[in-house]
Design an enzyme around this catalytic site. Structure first.
Site, PDB file in Angstrom:
ATOM      1  N   VAL A 172      55.363 141.399 101.111  1.00  0.00           N
ATOM      2  CA  VAL A 172      56.113 140.512 101.496  1.00  0.00           C
ATOM      3  C   VAL A 172      57.404 139.944 100.654  1.00  0.00           C
ATOM      4  CG1 VAL A 172      54.096 139.120 102.370  1.00  0.00           C
ATOM      5  CG2 VAL A 172      54.855 138.820  99.845  1.00  0.00           C
ATOM      6  N   TYR A 201      52.874 130.916  87.399  1.00  0.00           N
ATOM      7  CA  TYR A 201      52.380 130.767  88.782  1.00  0.00           C
ATOM      8  C   TYR A 201      52.417 129.232  89.434  1.00  0.00           C
ATOM      9  CZ  TYR A 201      48.471 130.881  92.344  1.00  0.00           C
ATOM     10  OH  TYR A 201      47.531 130.949  93.388  1.00  0.00           O
TER      11      TYR A 201
END
Length: 689
Positions: free
Chosen positions: A494, A587
């Site tokens: 991706v 994250y």
């Protein structure tokens, strides 16, 4: 056409099936498969075969039976169970009745079966029973159809097959056909010309023999005679056409699918057939004349409708003009179909349920055929049948002209009472995502795999992607085995715009468009965000955990907008978007941005009826916790590993399957957009605000 009969293969079938079913049926299975695996003879459940033999019943009686192909079985993969056994004497008595309805025939056929739970015998079982031959083969060979679909077919058949051919004028399959065959067979036999082959006008060919090889090889020999006659009479001349652009087709496919959805009020699964033969056929000057006469044999109407929809050259770049052209063409096709129903129903009165008026085959100049169905299998069957139909039409047109069965004959099969009964039996609620197309990233494991599995269980056709192609193939094998044509696997990273663009294009070509996009792929990054190392981790995380989702959403949105039938983008965010953990900033920050991205798409795409929603999960046992990360996160929270997964209000561990159910709900929640659903067992600090 060459015989593929091999004595060694036949012996293997006898060894495999003979001990239980007997040698006669074992060989019947073998040659039936040979016929069914040749597309020029039989397509998708067409044709039928039989063998007459003797069996010993449970009480010890020896009975003469007819093993005949059962309804719903495909000759190419048929098993002995696909041949219900019927008591032969009783079937032959039925042939002598003066009249019988189709419903009575089916009921009586079932009443004379040895095994009540076996499939219903073919509607041509009585015909097989009447003919006095041990093995009988019936196909819809293209070459034979190209001869019987011409003017003067009776004379042509005699010219091709000789004086001993039994020619049967078109009669609808069932009891009437069996009676007609019986009458003409007797007449030809009394005249001293016992037939050696039988040809049914607008329908197909029968051969027979005292053993399986003889009947099969007679079929091959007679079809070869038809092929040679056609080639010698006047071979087909096709134009050389350049191959269509897959990119153009990928742009156009969702536009057609969307137009069909708007017109019909339901979604369709679609497929492009861009073979050289199909593209060349669609470029013919006489395309409208030859395609509007009807299918090669009335049986095909059940898969292709009476006629294809013809479309002019289309420009996918001009979306508004192309959409208007498609909407007008589909509306006109539906009105013409309704006129056809009213016209024929007036001549054939009875209680009939009008079928949907939407096309199954659309022919597009320069691009080929676009076929549609409730499933990809249906769409591919329509494409296969129509591709073979083009060959029949071209062969017939090259000679005396294409003259298939009449409109009323086609209507009789399309609205056959037995087919109407099937519709009533199949009526009822389907699955929530029937006819929907889904696209899932990061599907080789964890949440992505669980979500793909849930979408498939809900009826969707699903493209699974992952950057680890080998892992994807291993993980998805059970799904492929269980769902076959509804699963499509593609490699995709991706973070690569090109990868995503290609994957979306291929998925669109595979199924015709998109409805549900689950942007799931992601990777966890730990550490502090300050310092050089933190900066590097944050940039790397942004690439996959934010921009990777943007890549997917961007190209998927293009397809959904082209389609013009709504849809939904779903994102796998995280509890960390609302409740950051210590040393987890690389994250958490992209995940917080992902929630913002979701909401922005909800605002921007709402005018197109495209929804955007996210799922915030927490502490799911997946590969994201590999490499010691699980232990590190547990230490950061001051708990053990097992307690880490249960540290929530409900004191229960949440699973990938739980997250998948949230995605499934959002896929069907048509009034919900800009929403974030938490799947974490309850975490007050992460409640959305």
């Amino acid at each position: 056409m060459e015989s593929r009969y091999r004595a060694a293969d036949a012996a293997q079938f006898v060894e495999t099936y003979g001990p239980r079913w007997g040698e006669d049926l074992a060989l019947r299975v073998y040659t039936s498969r040979l016929l069914g695996q040749e597309p020029d003879l039989v397509l998708h459940g067409g044709g039928n075969t039989s063998v007459k033999t003797r069996v010993t019943e449970l009480v010890g009686d020896t009975t003469d039976v007819l093993y005949v192909k059962g309804s719903g079985w495909d000759l190419g993969a048929i098993e002995p169970e696909g041949f219900p056994a019927c008591r032969l004497a009783q079937l032959r008595r039925l042939c002598e009745l003066p009249s019988m309805t189709d419903e009575q025939m089916v009921s009586l056929l079932r009443s004379h079966m040895l095994e009540p739970s076996a499939p219903t015998p073919s509607v041509e079982a009585l015909l097989h029973a009447y003919l006095p031959f041990k093995y009988i083969d019936h196909t819809h060979a293209d070459a034979v159809l190209a001869i019987v679909d011409q003017p003067g077919s009776k004379q042509l058949v005699r010219e091709v097959f000789g004086d001993r051919v039994l020619f049967i004028p078109y009669v609808m399959p069932g009891f009437a056909l069996a009676k007609k065959v019986a009458d003409l067979f007797r007449a030809l036999t009394r005249a001293g010309r016992e037939p050696n082959v039988m040809v049914l006008d607008k329908h197909g060919i029968f051969t027979w023999g005292e053993n399986a090889m003889e009947s099969y090889e007679r079929m091959i020999a007679n079809v070869t005679r038809a092929e040679r006659w056609l080639e010698e009479a006047k071979p087909i001349s096709r134009r050389t056409i350049s191959s269509p652009s897959p990119d153009a087709c990928a742009l156009l496919a969702p536009m057609i699918r969307g137009a069909l959805a708007r017109a019909s009020g339901q979604r369709w699964i679609c497929s492009f057939r861009m073979s050289p033969q199909m593209v060349s056929f669609c470029d013919r000057d006489d395309l409208e004349e030859i395609t509007q006469k009807g299918p090669a044999t009335p049986d095909h109407v059940l898969r292709t409708k009476p006629k294809p929809l013809l479309l002019p050259p289309l420009s996918p770049e001009d979306r508004h003009k192309t959409t208007a052209t498609l909407d007008d063409a589909i509306t006109a096709y539906a009105e013409a179909y309704k006129d056809y129903f009213r016209r024929c129903a007036a001549v054939r009165p009875g209680d009939r349920r009008e079928l949907d008026p939407w096309p199954r085959v659309l022919l597009i100049e320069g691009l080929g055929a676009f076929t549609v169905g409730k499933t990809r299998k249906d769409a591919e069957i329509a494409a296969d049948i129509y591709e073979h139909t083009t060959g029949v039409i071209e062969q017939a047109t090259a000679n005396a002209g294409y003259e298939p069965a009449s409109e009323l004959d086609i209507f009789d099969v399309e609205y056959w009472s037995l087919e109407q009964a099937k519709l009533k039996k199949s009526a009822g609620p389907g699955k929530p995502l029937d006819r929907h197309v889904a696209f899932v990233t990061g599907a080789a494991s964890g949440i992505g795999f669980a979500t793909a599995r849930a979408l498939l269980a809900a009826g969707a056709h699903v493209t699974l992607t992952d950057r680890d192609e080998a892992a994807l193939e291993r993980a998805a094998k059970p799904l492929v085995d269980a769902h076959d044509d509804r699963v499509f696997l593609l490699p995709c990273d991706v973070t690569s715009k090109d990868d995503v663009r290609v994957a979306i294009r291929k998925a669109t070509l595979r199924f015709g468009g998109l409805d549900v996009v689950v942007s799931n792929a992601g990777t966890a990054f730990e550490g502090s965000i300050h310092g050089e190392q933190g900066d590097s981790a944050l940039r790397a995380s942004l690439e996959v955990n934010l921009l990777g989702h943007q890549n997917v959403a961007r190209f998927a949105a293009d397809v959904l907008i082209q389609q013009g039938a709504g849809g939904v983008l779903l994102f796998n965010a995280s509890k960390s978007a609302f409740n950051q953990g210590p040393d987890f900033g690389p994250y958490a920050i992209p995940k917080a941005a992902l929630v913002a991205l979701t909401r922005q798409y909800a605002v921007d795409l709402a005018p197109y009826n495209i929804r955007a929603n996210a799922v915030n999960a927490d502490r799911i046992r997946t590969g994201i916790f590999g490499g010691g990360m699980l232990e590190a996160r547990a230490r950061a929270r001051g708990v053990g590993v097992d307690e880490y997964f249960r540290a929530n209000l409900l004191r229960r561990e949440t699973t990938a399957a739980d997250v998948a159910q949230a995605f499934l709900y959002l896929a069907t929640a048509e009034a919900t957009t800009g929403c974030v659903i938490t799947v974490d067992g309850g975490n007050a600090a992460a409640f959305p605000r």
